[in-house]
Design a protein around this motif. Sequence first.
Motif, mmCIF file in Angstrom:
data_model
loop_
_atom_site.group_PDB
_atom_site.id
_atom_site.type_symbol
_atom_site.label_atom_id
_atom_site.label_comp_id
_atom_site.label_asym_id
_atom_site.label_seq_id
_atom_site.Cartn_x
_atom_site.Cartn_y
_atom_site.Cartn_z
ATOM 1 N N GLY A 222 -5.372 16.325 -3.109
ATOM 2 C CA GLY A 222 -4.474 16.641 -2.229
ATOM 3 C C GLY A 222 -4.202 15.211 -1.044
ATOM 4 N N LEU A 223 -5.387 14.389 -1.129
ATOM 5 C CA LEU A 223 -5.218 13.112 -0.474
ATOM 6 C C LEU A 223 -4.120 12.183 -1.237
ATOM 7 C CD1 LEU A 223 -5.931 10.936 1.749
ATOM 8 C CD2 LEU A 223 -7.982 10.263 0.125
ATOM 9 N N LYS A 224 -4.161 12.063 -2.486
ATOM 10 C CA LYS A 224 -3.078 11.615 -3.294
ATOM 11 C C LYS A 224 -1.579 12.165 -3.267
ATOM 12 C CE LYS A 224 -2.121 9.008 -7.067
ATOM 13 N NZ LYS A 224 -0.783 8.946 -7.469
ATOM 14 N N ALA A 225 -1.545 13.524 -3.018
ATOM 15 C CA ALA A 225 -0.276 14.058 -2.784
ATOM 16 C C ALA A 225 0.231 13.712 -1.460
ATOM 17 C CB ALA A 225 -0.310 15.801 -3.023
ATOM 18 N N LEU A 226 -0.668 13.814 -0.413
ATOM 19 C CA LEU A 226 -0.251 12.956 0.809
ATOM 20 C C LEU A 226 0.175 11.693 0.865
ATOM 21 C CD1 LEU A 226 -0.163 13.641 3.853
ATOM 22 C CD2 LEU A 226 -2.507 13.104 3.986
ATOM 23 N N THR A 227 -0.617 10.809 0.263
ATOM 24 C CA THR A 227 -0.333 9.648 0.258
ATOM 25 C C THR A 227 0.975 9.114 -0.382
ATOM 26 O OG1 THR A 227 -1.810 8.638 -1.296
ATOM 27 C CG2 THR A 227 -2.656 8.787 1.041
ATOM 28 N N ASP A 228 1.270 9.656 -1.342
ATOM 29 C CA ASP A 228 2.413 9.596 -2.223
ATOM 30 C C ASP A 228 3.723 9.821 -1.411
ATOM 31 O OD1 ASP A 228 0.969 8.610 -4.401
ATOM 32 O OD2 ASP A 228 0.980 10.548 -5.530
ATOM 33 N N ARG A 229 3.573 10.751 -0.605
ATOM 34 C CA ARG A 229 4.645 11.035 0.384
ATOM 35 C C ARG A 229 5.075 10.434 1.797
ATOM 36 N NH1 ARG A 229 3.334 14.620 -3.344
ATOM 37 N NH2 ARG A 229 4.678 16.023 -4.419
ATOM 38 N N LEU A 230 4.115 9.296 2.113
ATOM 39 C CA LEU A 230 4.065 8.797 3.127
ATOM 40 C C LEU A 230 4.616 7.333 2.959
ATOM 41 C CD1 LEU A 230 0.660 10.024 4.760
ATOM 42 C CD2 LEU A 230 3.112 10.896 5.474
ATOM 43 N N ASP A 231 5.115 6.811 3.969
ATOM 44 C CA ASP A 231 5.464 5.266 4.009
ATOM 45 C C ASP A 231 3.905 4.650 4.201
ATOM 46 O OD1 ASP A 231 7.990 5.923 4.024
ATOM 47 O OD2 ASP A 231 8.152 5.760 6.190
ATOM 48 N N PRO A 232 3.771 3.300 3.549
ATOM 49 C CA PRO A 232 2.475 2.661 3.504
ATOM 50 C C PRO A 232 1.875 2.274 5.024
ATOM 51 C CG PRO A 232 4.090 1.641 1.942
ATOM 52 C CD PRO A 232 4.599 2.726 2.627
ATOM 53 N N GLY A 233 2.689 2.298 5.824
ATOM 54 C CA GLY A 233 2.498 1.904 7.293
ATOM 55 C C GLY A 233 1.682 2.922 7.991
ATOM 56 N N ASP A 234 2.131 4.424 7.478
ATOM 57 C CA ASP A 234 1.440 5.582 8.021
ATOM 58 C C ASP A 234 0.102 6.021 7.211
ATOM 59 O OD1 ASP A 234 3.693 5.731 9.442
ATOM 60 O OD2 ASP A 234 4.951 6.801 8.057
ATOM 61 N N ALA A 235 -0.218 5.178 6.556
ATOM 62 C CA ALA A 235 -1.448 5.784 5.405
ATOM 63 C C ALA A 235 -2.705 5.788 6.291
ATOM 64 C CB ALA A 235 -1.377 4.865 4.157
ATOM 65 N N SER A 236 -3.119 4.665 6.994
ATOM 66 C CA SER A 236 -4.429 4.527 7.449
ATOM 67 C C SER A 236 -5.043 5.902 8.383
ATOM 68 C CB SER A 236 -5.048 3.212 8.014
ATOM 69 O OG SER A 236 -6.153 3.258 8.455
ATOM 70 N N ARG A 237 -4.061 5.983 9.496
ATOM 71 C CA ARG A 237 -4.263 6.945 10.516
ATOM 72 C C ARG A 237 -3.937 8.560 9.751
ATOM 73 N NH1 ARG A 237 -2.723 2.968 13.826
ATOM 74 N NH2 ARG A 237 -4.154 2.309 15.493
ATOM 75 N N SER A 238 -3.200 8.693 8.930
ATOM 76 C CA SER A 238 -2.779 9.757 8.373
ATOM 77 C C SER A 238 -4.050 10.218 7.219
ATOM 78 C CB SER A 238 -1.713 10.015 7.392
ATOM 79 O OG SER A 238 -0.567 9.642 8.207
ATOM 80 N N VAL A 239 -4.725 9.262 6.496
ATOM 81 C CA VAL A 239 -5.766 9.482 5.802
ATOM 82 C C VAL A 239 -6.892 9.978 6.616
ATOM 83 C CG1 VAL A 239 -7.507 8.412 4.170
ATOM 84 C CG2 VAL A 239 -5.209 8.090 4.016
ATOM 85 N N THR A 240 -7.078 9.166 7.564
ATOM 86 C CA THR A 240 -8.446 9.587 8.664
ATOM 87 C C THR A 240 -8.158 11.045 9.301
ATOM 88 O OG1 THR A 240 -8.627 7.210 9.098
ATOM 89 C CG2 THR A 240 -9.512 8.727 10.610
ATOM 90 N N LEU A 241 -6.956 11.403 9.654
ATOM 91 C CA LEU A 241 -6.604 12.664 10.049
ATOM 92 C C LEU A 241 -6.824 13.820 8.881
ATOM 93 C CD1 LEU A 241 -3.161 12.299 12.063
ATOM 94 C CD2 LEU A 241 -5.412 12.890 13.031
ATOM 95 N N TYR A 242 -6.610 13.411 7.678
ATOM 96 C CA TYR A 242 -7.054 14.329 6.506
ATOM 97 C C TYR A 242 -8.308 14.737 6.376
ATOM 98 C CZ TYR A 242 -6.731 16.405 1.942
ATOM 99 O OH TYR A 242 -6.835 16.861 0.873
ATOM 100 N N THR A 243 -9.109 13.534 6.408
ATOM 101 C CA THR A 243 -10.421 13.492 5.960
ATOM 102 C C THR A 243 -11.300 14.169 7.080
ATOM 103 O OG1 THR A 243 -10.590 11.231 6.939
ATOM 104 C CG2 THR A 243 -10.294 11.630 4.502
#
Length: 411
Positions: A118-139
């Motif tokens: 699920g984390l991979k599916a999310l990060t594959d669909r986001l711009d690199p600059g959005d990754a850190s905070r989006s990963v933290t929200l997901y986790t």
Amino acid sequence: MPLTGRRLVAAMCVGQVGNLLPHVVVQAIMAKHLIPLWGLSASEAGMMAGAYAFGYMLAVPVLATLSDRIDARKILGAGTLVSMAAVLAFPFVAHDLLTASLMWGLAGLGFAGAYMPGLKALTDRLDPGDASRSVTLYTSSFSLGVALSFLIAQVAADRFGWQSAFLVTGLGPAAMLVAVALMAPVPPPPAQGSVLSSLGAVFRNRPALGYILGYGAHCFELYGMRTWIVAFWTFVAATRGGDVPVSPVTISVLFALLSMPSSVLGNELALRTGRHRAISAVQVASAVVGLSLGFASDASPWLTLGLILIYAVTIPADSGALTAGMAQSAAPGAKGATMALHSTIGFGLSALGGWGFGLALDAAGGPAHNRAWLAGFTLLSFGIVLGPVALWWSRRRSAAPSAPLSGRRAV
């Protein structure tokens, strides 16, 4: 229209909460319902609760690594279905330690296809600059799902019987199935080399390994506490004739809810002061609080409550920073394999955390004794201080990392 940007992040967080509604059902109800029902010892109960993490550990190396080769969305949907089916079938199949452990392990095996893919599916669909905070929200949404799991499971079991706890929470993963249906397909780029070569790249990536091993220490402590928090507060209440500030249901929900802002704030601290420095400070502080809680098992219930709430902040404060650091340190083309090892180590030590705590309880006289709880919390404290050791090891060489850690220094 397919989900993108913030709508995608929001949908994945909601789906994550749904997938987590069954996550701690066994831990939530075992002290009051399952242990007396099946006559389990503390170590047997810890083994049963840890079966979920063990099943996860067995499946995630294959499933997460596979997400480098096929769209992670497909793995996410299949894993969610398996986990959902196992939880709903649990009350009809489980009737003793063995059958309960097998069914709970199957639920964990399914979740292995849901969390990191699920984390991979999310990060594959986001711009690199959005990754850190989006990963933290997901986790960090993990914590909200666990809080609701503790709440719904205990309320349902107390009112309608233990079987209802599985039947009610088992419907939650349907939220993730909706999110999966609304995602646009994103096939991964052609994989370079074999699965074994991808894993080899992970083991050569020392910066990522530091975060992975640190995450293992975090999971050992976290799941040790999650497995036994209801039983611990039940012990505290029993030794004081029920004269305690809150119920076991309330304390378990509060413990989980505090994890969400703690994980987010911990990642923000890491972005400002450096990941290694922030993670190490948090983990050492958590070891001190855990050991203090062991000594305070027979102290004033208000003091014990205060320490539990502080522990609820220190335990998860490193989670988002560890996972974001791992994702940003992953070598190109080996992100799925890196996530696979991250989860394998994390959930393998999760299983050991709950079981090891139970073994410590039994070895020190059983959960009716203060010294047994001191032994359990001492074990957790020893485990978490290995996290800073792993981070120190990961930066001993001056070789350049395989991928940038972040825009800031690691230490």
